[in-house]
Structures are given as structure tokens and as C-alpha cells.
Design an enzyme around this catalytic site. Structure first.
Site, PDB file in Angstrom:
ATOM      1  CD  GLU A 145      -2.970  -1.057   2.286  1.00  0.00           C
ATOM      2  OE1 GLU A 145      -4.158  -1.233   2.040  1.00  0.00           O
ATOM      3  OE2 GLU A 145      -2.530  -0.881   3.443  1.00  0.00           O
TER       4      GLU A 145
HETATM    5  C1  ACM Z   1      -2.480  -5.251   3.894  1.00  0.00           C
HETATM    6  O1  ACM Z   1      -3.608  -5.658   4.240  1.00  0.00           O
HETATM    7  N1  ACM Z   1      -2.280  -3.955   3.712  1.00  0.00           N
HETATM    8  C2  ACM Z   1      -1.373  -6.146   3.674  1.00  0.00           C
END
Ligand code: ACM
Length: 682
Positions: A318
Site C-alpha cells: 500500500e
Molecule cells: C495489507 O492488508 N495492507 C497487507
């Protein structure tokens, strides 16, 4: 003795003895093969165990622990010296025969054979890890029959489907103290899970003592971190349970806590404070700054001494690269180095990290975004966004194994989504739409359930993990063919839930603690009626935009008492199914009793609300339950309901389903609709 054990096992597995069917297995995960035989082995005070062949310290401890559990569950005053050294096979109830110690390696043999005859119990395995699994199977088989504590006579051959059977616990969003971690490690091993992935840093906290840069944990943790002594203790404790521990330091994104302590490593020149909300945030390390690698090198170096496992997880998820693209120096660096996209810059960052890890003797593990040509094939990829997502959202499990990486699956095992056990149980590692060669499939090492902790504290940790994760553990351990029957899974999950409590889980008792709190110690049993038919809102909708709750919100409210697979809702669902199959007076009466309870509970509930304002948020829900009770009684008593009434009742139920009081949902509405619709055909 060795000869005796082998000969007996061979005889039994070759010729068997009189076989019988059992209505119900107590086991989770189910073994690869199990045959029940007629009769029982009875537990008495002379119950004892002896370990043959390879003697491992952890196997002694494990055997001792499991036998204490048997003594605790049965109340039998087993002789103190349960671990004997006697060489006479007849004098030991349990004989464990092991060839060697097991290693934490993806090739390791964890199989075991278990034979329970009237004379005794024999566990035979190559490694001590296999014997430990066998001991857990023995413990799960303990039952009461004819007024005695017994083990059914069985022959079992068992080995895991996957070598990687993990649980990730996020200790950054909410800190989880040592004892709570240890308790959950023991619960994991009881269902044959063998990997603890410790998510130790994120925007909300950095939780490891690092001596070369103490500001990391001093400024990055609100004082809630693990000392090195505590970490070593947990790693050793896990190892004794047959569990490997994988540390994760999440970089280059999810780095607010690191940047709160060391803003000089940031890609954007601003002030950083610990994040209190949930979500995806832009703070990101500067991959063009040599100091970033110096600090990460120091952190990884110190942590490599604490964590013996060969894998080290660097996160990598992310990162949207916003603060990279808005920094002219970083943009210039990208241009100069022909890095076209933030993904390319992250790959550059990862390849630097890979070298740091390699110099510490570690292999790289990361979330699926780390997958890139720059990462060598020794990496372990954790797929979390999908089984076969498109290119633009990055790697997937199948893509990773097709590219030659070993990989594990977490997509479909996000327990913080608060989905029912059946949902996780239905997750397939390789969906029918995807073709993998045998070699590619062999690179799928297993899976990990993920316990993200935005909305949990130590009080609710266990009820958010258990018992659902036992169903996931079965998915990881048992043959694929044995993990298809959801009803059968639920029937065993109820038994396993009780076993989990017996060995320390707080998932049942803490629910009652919260119920007493929210009822202000006034008629908690009345509040429990509503709790038992409600579930926390799912798929992160409990916490809109990640801001309704923050780190310091109370997690002691109605929603926190509620669990997924709400007990009363499941029972009601079963009664409705029985009624649809057969509207006998007995099945009707059972429904009538439930409807009466729902109807009458409400006036008592309002009394409780008057003394406990915390419950006002669900007073309407209690009223809805009352309405459904009234409707149910009317339907059954009148024995018919007009099409017009039915239509209006169903519409009313849709409104009830949409109610978000207490950030929960009434989990009986679908069953209620099925019930009402079935009346049309009666
Ligand atoms: C995640 O759930 N950001 C790995």
C-alpha cells in the site's frame, strides 16, 4: 521397544481391527486418514507417557503440557510422574516414538501415526514436530462415554497439506502484551498452526526495542513496545510449541511511526505524529537517502539476532508513492536512474533491502507488491489482494508461483473482515479458473490468517481470532477433499471452541465480561439475548472512513461483545432449516420458544438501558427483535399469513437489516425471511 512399536503399527495399519463409524469427529483439523474401531481406552490415575528414540526437550515439555490438560479436563488426579522412563511398554499409557528433532524448514516432515488400542496409545513420527501434532490429536479425542473419560480406539495417519500454516497478529494498531501473544501461540499450536507472523510496525506504532536508534521505540510506541528480552522469550516459547516466528517491519509505506521518531528519513519535509486512525496514509521513507538504508540496516541487524528464522518480512504494501512524486529531488533521482513509476522506485528500495537482509543471512518476505524482477526467487510472496488480480493491482498468488516464487495466501483469510467461518473455509488456493503446473502448485506453501488490530484490544483479541481460525487451520492442514463440508465443519467448530477455552482462550469469558460492563451489572442475561443474535458490522463498515474509532476509543461496547457466527443466530437458523424440512409440532414449538424469548426480552432490556446509558445505542435493535418475535408468534399461531402481510413483513425486515445501531447487525434477518417465505408453502 522400537521394534515393538513398529510391528504393532504395521499390523494394525495392514490388517486393521474391527472398524466402526462414528457419528461425529471431535477433530479439527481433520487428519488425512482416520479409522475408528470398536471400544475405548479408559483414562485413569495411572495415565503416563514415555518418549522413545530421540529425546527433545520441547517434546518433553509438550507431552507434559498435553497430559496436564487431560488431567485438568477430566479431573483425574494423574500421578505426578506422568513422564516415565520405564522400559516396559506395558507400563506407559502413551508411548511416543520419534526419530529426530524437527527443523523450521519448508521441507520438514511433520507427519505422525497414532494408534489408540485398549492397551494404550502409540504416537510414531519422524520428527518431534510430528509427535507434537499427534499429542494434540490425542487431546482432542478425549471424551466422556458411559461415565468415564475415554479415548475412542482409532488408527490415524496424518500429515499437513501445507507447510506454512500461519497467523499474523498486528501489534502496531493496538499493542498486544506478551502474555496475550503467548496464549494465542498455544492456541495456534493446538490446531496445528506453525507460523506466527508478528506485524511489529505500522503508522500507529513501532514496537521493538532497537538500541542503535532508541528513538524508534521511545517516540514511536507510546511506551508500548517489546524489550529484546521479551522478544527472545516469545521466540523461544513459540519454538517450544513448534511455531516459527516471522518479524515484520513494514516499509517504505506504513511508516508514520518510524518517521515520528526519525523525520529525517521522510520523503516529505513536514511534522510527523503517531497515526491514531485507520487507513492508508502517505508518509513514506525516502529511498534516495543513504541514511534510510543505514538505519534499516541497523534495525535489521539487531532484529536478526532476536529472530532466528530465515525469513524477514519487510511489508511493502500500500505505498502509493504520493510523497515521492511531490518531492523534486526524488523525481530527479528517478529520472536519473531511469525509474519511471513509483513501483520502480519501490523495486529499487526493495533490492537494497534484499542485500541488507542477505548480509544478515535472511531471505526476504513481503506483501505481494514486492514482487518484481529486482527480487530474487528466494523471496516469499504473501498474496493479500486477490487470487488472480489484474496487472494494475500487482502480484497475486498464481502470478507469484508462475514467476518462480514461493508464495502464501492471505486473501480470503482476513479475519478482521468479520466474516463467518464458512467464508474463510470456502477460500480456494487455486480456483478452477486458474491452471497451475504441479511445480507451480508446489510453490504455494500455505496461508496466513491476518488479525489486523485497528478495532481490537487484548480484551477482544481471542474472540476475533477464535474459534474461526481453527476452521482456517483445517483449511491449511487437512486434505482438500476433507475441507468442503461446511455443516460438518460448524458441528466440530463448536466442540473445538470449548477445547480452546479449556486450554486458555478468553474468547468466551471476555464476552461475558463486556456484557456485564455494558449492562452495568444489571440483568446481563437480558443483554446476552440481544448480543447472541447480533454481529459486528462486516468488511470494515463498522468504522467508516477509518475515523469513527481511533486508537484510544473504547472497545468495550455492545459491538465488542458480539461475535461473528453469533450463537443465537446460528441456532435460530438451524431451527428454521429443521422447520422448513419438517413442520412437526416439535419443530414448531422450538421456534415458538425462541419467538417468545425475543418478544418478552424487550421490556427487561429497557429496564437495563435505564441504568446503563451505554446501551441506548441498541435499544431500537431490541425493539426490532421484539417485533420479529411478535411476527413469528403470529405466523405460527395463526398458521397462515396473507400475501399482503408477508410482503409488508419482508419489507420491514429489510429495514431492520439496514439498522446500524451499536455498529452491529441483527444476524437473524435472513433466517427470518426464509421462515416467513416457507409459510407460503406449508
Ligand atoms: C495489507 O492488508 N495492507 C497487507
Amino acid at each position: 521397544m522400537k521394534l515393538f512399536v513398529s510391528t504393532l503399527m504395521t499390523l494394525v495399519f495392514t490388517f486393521g481391527f474391527a472398524q466402526e463409524n462414528k457419528d461425529k469427529d471431535n477433530l479439527m483439523p481433520l487428519p488425512s486418514s482416520i479409522e475408528y474401531h470398536k471400544g475405548y481406552f479408559v483414562v485413569d490415575k495411572n495415565f503416563s507417557v514415555r518418549i522413545e528414540g530421540y529425546k527433545s526437550n520441547r517434546l518433553f515439555k509438550y507431552a507434559d503440557k498435553v497430559l496436564r490438560r487431560i488431567s485438568n479436563e477430566s479431573g483425574i488426579f494423574v500421578d505426578q510422574k506422568i513422564l516415565t522412563t520405564s522400559s516396559n511398554p506395558q507400563t506407559s499409557s502413551v508411548v511416543i516414538d520419534v526419530e529426530r528433532g524437527g527443523k523450521f524448514d519448508v521441507e520438514e516432515d511433520e507427519s505422525y501415526e497414532l494408534l489408540i488400542s485398549k492397551e494404550g496409545i502409540i504416537i510414531k513420527s519422524v520428527t518431534d514436530l510430528g509427535a507434537m501434532h499427534g499429542l494434540e490429536t490425542v487431546y482432542q479425542l478425549l471424551e466422556v462415554n458411559n461415565g468415564k473419560y475415554v479415548f475412542p480406539l482409532v488408527s490415524i495417519k496424518d500429515s499437513p497439506r501445507f507447510v506454512w500454516r500461519g497467523l499474523m497478529i498486528d501489534v502496531a494498531r493496538h499493542f498486544i502484551p506478551v502474555d496475550d501473544i503467548k496464549r494465542n501461540l498455544e492456541l495456534m499450536s493446538s490446531v496445528k498452526m506453525n507460523v506466527f507472523h508478528w506485524h511489529l510496525s505500522d503508522d500507529q506504532g513501532f514496537r521493538v526495542q532497537i538500541d542503535s536508534h532508541p528513538e524508534l521505540y521511545k517516540k514511536g510506541s507510546d511506551g508500548n513496545y517489546y524489550t529484546k528480552t521479551q522478544i527472545k522469550d516469545i521466540v523461544a516459547y513459540a519454538s517450544d510449541l513448534g511455531i516459527r516466528v516471522i518479524p515484520e517491519i513494514d516499509v517504505p509505506g506504513h511508516a508514520t511511526a518510524i518517521l515520528t521518531a526519525m523525520p529525517q528519513l521522510a520523503s516529505k519535509d513536514t511534522t510527523y505524529t503517531l497515526e491514531r486512525n485507520a487507513g492508508i496514509f502517505s508518509p513514506v521513507l525516502d529511498p534516495t537517502n543513504p541514511e534510510t538504508y543505514k538505519v534499516l540496516g541497523d534495525v535489521i541487524g539487531e532484529m536478526s539476532e532476536l529472530f532466528p528464522d530465515k525469513y524477514f518480512h519487510i511489508g511493502g504494501d500500500e505505498n502509493e508513492g504520493k510523497n515521492w512524486e511531490s518531492n523534486p529531488d526524488i523525481v530527479a533521482f528517478m529520472k536519473k536512474n531511469d525509474l519511471k513509476h513509483p513501483h520502480d522506485l519501490q523495486a529499487y528500495f526493495n533490492s537494497k533491502l534484499y542485500k541488507i537482509l542477505a548480509s544478515n543471512g535472511k531471505e526476504i518476505m513481503g506483501w505481494e507488491e514486492i514482487q518484481n524482477e529486482a527480487i530474487p526467487k528466494g523471496a516469499l510472496i504473501q498474496s493479500w489482494r486477490g487470487v488472480n488480480e489484474g496487472e494494475e493491482v500487482g502480484a497475486s498468488l498464481s502470478k507469484a508461483v508462475k514467476n518462480g516464487y514461493n508464495a502464501i495466501l492471505s486473501n480470503g483469510f482476513y479475519i478482521d473482515l468479520m466474516l463467518p467461518a464458512s467464508s474463510y473455509y470456502s477460500t480456494e488456493f487455486v480456483p478452477n479458473t486458474i491452471e497451475l503446473s504441479k511445480e507451480e502448485e508446489a510453490r504455494i506453501l500455505g496461508g496466513e490468517a491476518t488479525m489486523w488490530s485497528e478495532l481490537i484490544t487484548p480484551l477482544t483479541l481471542d474472540s476475533r481470532i477464535w474459534p474461526r481460525t481453527a476452521a482456517i487451520a483445517e483449511k491449511y492442514w487437512s486434505p482438500k477433499s476433507k475441507t468442503k463440508d461446511v455443516d460438518n465443519m460448524y458441528s466440530r467448530l463448536d466442540l473445538v471452541s470449548k477445547k480452546l477455552e479449556r486450554i486458555g482462550s478468553q474468547h468466551i469469558k471476555n464476552k461475558d465480561v463486556i456484557i456485564r460492563n455494558i449492562s452495568n451489572y444489571n440483568q446481563p442475561e437480558v443483554v446476552k439475548v440481544l448480543v447472541d443474535v447480533c454481529e459486528p458490522m462486516k468488511v470494515y463498515s463498522r468504522n467508516p472512513n477509518g475515523t469513527m474509532y481511533n486508537t484510544f476509543s473504547p472497545y468495550t461496547k455492545f459491538a465488542d461483545a458480539c461475535i461473528v457466527d453469533a450463537i443465537g443466530a446460528r441456532e435460530f437458523g438451524n431451527l428454521v432449516n429443521d422447520f422448513i424440512k419438517d413442520d412437526s409440532s416439535e419443530n414448531r414449538l422450538k421456534l415458538v420458544e425462541v419467538f417468545r424469548l425475543w418478544k418478552t426480552n424487550h421490556s427487561n432490556f429497557l429496564e437495563v438501558v435505564a441504568t446503563s446509558p451505554m446501551l441506548e445505542e441498541v435499544a431500537l435493535k431490541s425493539k426490532y427483535l421484539n417485533e420479529l418475535g411478535v411476527l413469528g408468534l403470529k405466523s405460527l399461531e395463526l398458521n397462515n399469513i396473507s400475501p399482503l402481510e408477508l410482503k409488508s413483513a419482508l419489507k420491514n425486515i429489510d429495514e431492520i437489516s439496514a439498522d446500524e445501531g451499536g455498529r452491529t447487525e441483527l444476524a437473524i434477518t435472513n433466517s427470518m425471511k426464509l421462515f416467513l417465505k416457507s409459510l407460503d408453502h406449508k
